[in-house]
Design a protein around this motif. Structure first.
Motif, short mmCIF file in Angstrom:
data_model
loop_
_atom_site.label_atom_id
_atom_site.label_comp_id
_atom_site.label_asym_id
_atom_site.label_seq_id
_atom_site.Cartn_x
_atom_site.Cartn_y
_atom_site.Cartn_z
N MET A 118 26.11 8.64 141.23
CA MET A 118 27.52 8.35 140.94
C MET A 118 27.78 8.31 139.44
O MET A 118 28.86 8.69 138.98
N ALA A 119 26.80 7.87 138.66
CA ALA A 119 26.94 7.88 137.20
C ALA A 119 27.03 9.31 136.69
O ALA A 119 27.84 9.62 135.80
N VAL A 124 30.22 14.03 134.52
CA VAL A 124 30.80 15.37 134.63
C VAL A 124 32.33 15.29 134.63
O VAL A 124 33.01 16.09 133.97
N ALA A 125 32.90 14.33 135.36
CA ALA A 125 34.35 14.20 135.47
C ALA A 125 35.01 13.90 134.14
O ALA A 125 36.11 14.41 133.85
N LEU A 130 37.35 20.07 132.84
CA LEU A 130 37.82 21.41 133.19
C LEU A 130 36.82 22.16 134.06
O LEU A 130 37.19 23.04 134.84
N ASN A 131 35.56 21.81 133.94
CA ASN A 131 34.52 22.48 134.72
C ASN A 131 34.00 21.62 135.87
O ASN A 131 32.95 21.94 136.46
N TYR A 132 34.71 20.53 136.18
CA TYR A 132 34.22 19.58 137.19
C TYR A 132 33.99 20.24 138.54
O TYR A 132 32.93 20.10 139.14
N THR A 133 34.99 20.97 139.02
CA THR A 133 34.86 21.59 140.35
C THR A 133 33.79 22.67 140.37
O THR A 133 33.16 22.92 141.40
N THR A 134 33.59 23.32 139.20
CA THR A 134 32.55 24.36 139.13
C THR A 134 31.16 23.75 139.14
O THR A 134 30.25 24.23 139.83
N ILE A 135 30.99 22.67 138.36
CA ILE A 135 29.68 22.01 138.28
C ILE A 135 29.36 21.27 139.58
O ILE A 135 28.28 21.43 140.16
N TYR A 220 27.20 9.27 126.89
CA TYR A 220 28.08 10.42 126.69
C TYR A 220 29.51 10.13 127.12
O TYR A 220 30.46 10.62 126.51
N ILE A 221 29.67 9.33 128.17
CA ILE A 221 31.02 8.96 128.62
C ILE A 221 31.73 8.15 127.54
O ILE A 221 32.90 8.42 127.21
#
Length: 313
Positions: A118-119, A124-125, A130-135, A220-221
């Protein structure tokens, strides 16, 4: 059954949390209530996610798995404890004890892995929106869901296979309310050095790897959130992590508080405190954390409850 001069046993005696009858009655009511709240709360989370198509996202897929693990964790130990109090019997068969230990390991380990997953999802989110759905494509989500369950069962199976090689002699009294691995190792009258070494090494890996993922993800978040110019955008981005952060603090705070700063000098007491926090308290409060601090989940739960009320009327 004989093994050398040592007599193996067919059952164990669970001493529970208290030996006083008055306290046992209170514990029965308390733990029954907590177990029912755990099952109901986490069950509603799963139903809300299943029925609300707006929640069919990776984040809520992982949350549904966490809720299922929490229900299972509580159900592994609490019903047997309640039955023992009600029937005034403290015995549990050898096979039932080993089975209970196996599943308690599975659901404790899976919680840890899922918090790491979940972390990563939050990383990624927020860091790659912009690439969330791709990743986070469906195949990766399936892998991130299945792999923790597989690893958790491998860990539990490893400890179980090693444990059943040990011999248990005349002493069969467990100072606990369920069959936990550490008390069982202490009871064995054969050499448990290998078991203890594996417990230490595997335990460290199980804790360190997900914690490293969590630590780096949130580093990173935080960096990504601080770069945002708008205070409103900063709060909106960080608010998506507050529920997960709260559960993380509760989970790892329990580990540190119990095992690094014990409240009692008696090891069995700290084992009991830790077990109660992991198997009862944390699974019970998780649904409240995720529903109260998450607008989408709160809305889905309201819809679910209102539908049930409407159908009952």
């Amino acid at each position: 059954m004989q093994q050398g001069n040592q007599t193996t046993i067919s059952e164990f005696i669970l001493l529970g949390l208290s030996s006083e009858m008055e306290k046992e009655s209170l514990l029965f009511v308390l733990f029954l209530g907590m177990h029912l709240v755990t099952v109901a709360g986490n069950g509603l989370i799963i139903l809300a996610i299943a029925r609300d198509t707006g929640l069919h996202t990776p984040m809520y897929l992982f949350l549904a798995n966490l809720s299922f693990a929490d229900i299972s964790s509580s159900s592994t130990s609490i019903p047997k404890m309640l039955m023992n109090i009600q029937t005034k019997s403290q015995s549990i068969s050898y096979s039932s004890c080993i089975t209970q230990m196996y599943f308690s390991i599975v659901f404790t380990v899976i919680d840890n892995f899922l918090l790491g997953v979940m972390a990563y999802d939050r990383f990624v989110a927020i860091c790659h929106p912009l690439n969330y759905t791709t990743i986070m494509h469906p195949m990766l989500c399936i892998l991130l869901t299945v792999i923790p369950w597989v690893l958790s069962n491998i860990v539990a199976l490893t400890h179980t296979l090693l444990l059943i090689q040990l011999v248990f002699c005349d002493s069969n009294t467990i100072p606990h309310f369920f069959c936990d691995l550490a008390p069982l190792l202490k009871l064995s009258c054969s050499d448990a050095t290998v078991n203890e070494l594996v417990l230490l090494v595997v335990g460290l890996l199980v804790i360190i790897f997900p914690f490293a993922v969590i630590l780096f993800s949130y580093i990173y978040i935080i960096r990504a959130v601080l770069r945002l110019l708008s205070l409103e955008r900063k709060w909106k981005a960080f608010s998506t992590c507050t529920s997960h952060l709260t559960v993380l603090l509760l989970f790892y705070g329990t580990i540190v508080g119990v095992y690094f700063f014990p409240l009692s000098t008696h090891p069995e007491d700290t084992d009991k405190i830790g077990a109660v926090l992991f198997t009862v308290v944390t699974p019970m409060v998780n649904p409240f954390i995720y529903s109260l601090r998450n607008k989408d989940m709160n809305s889905a739960l309201r819809k679910l409850i209102s539908k049930k009320r409407g159908s009952s009327l």
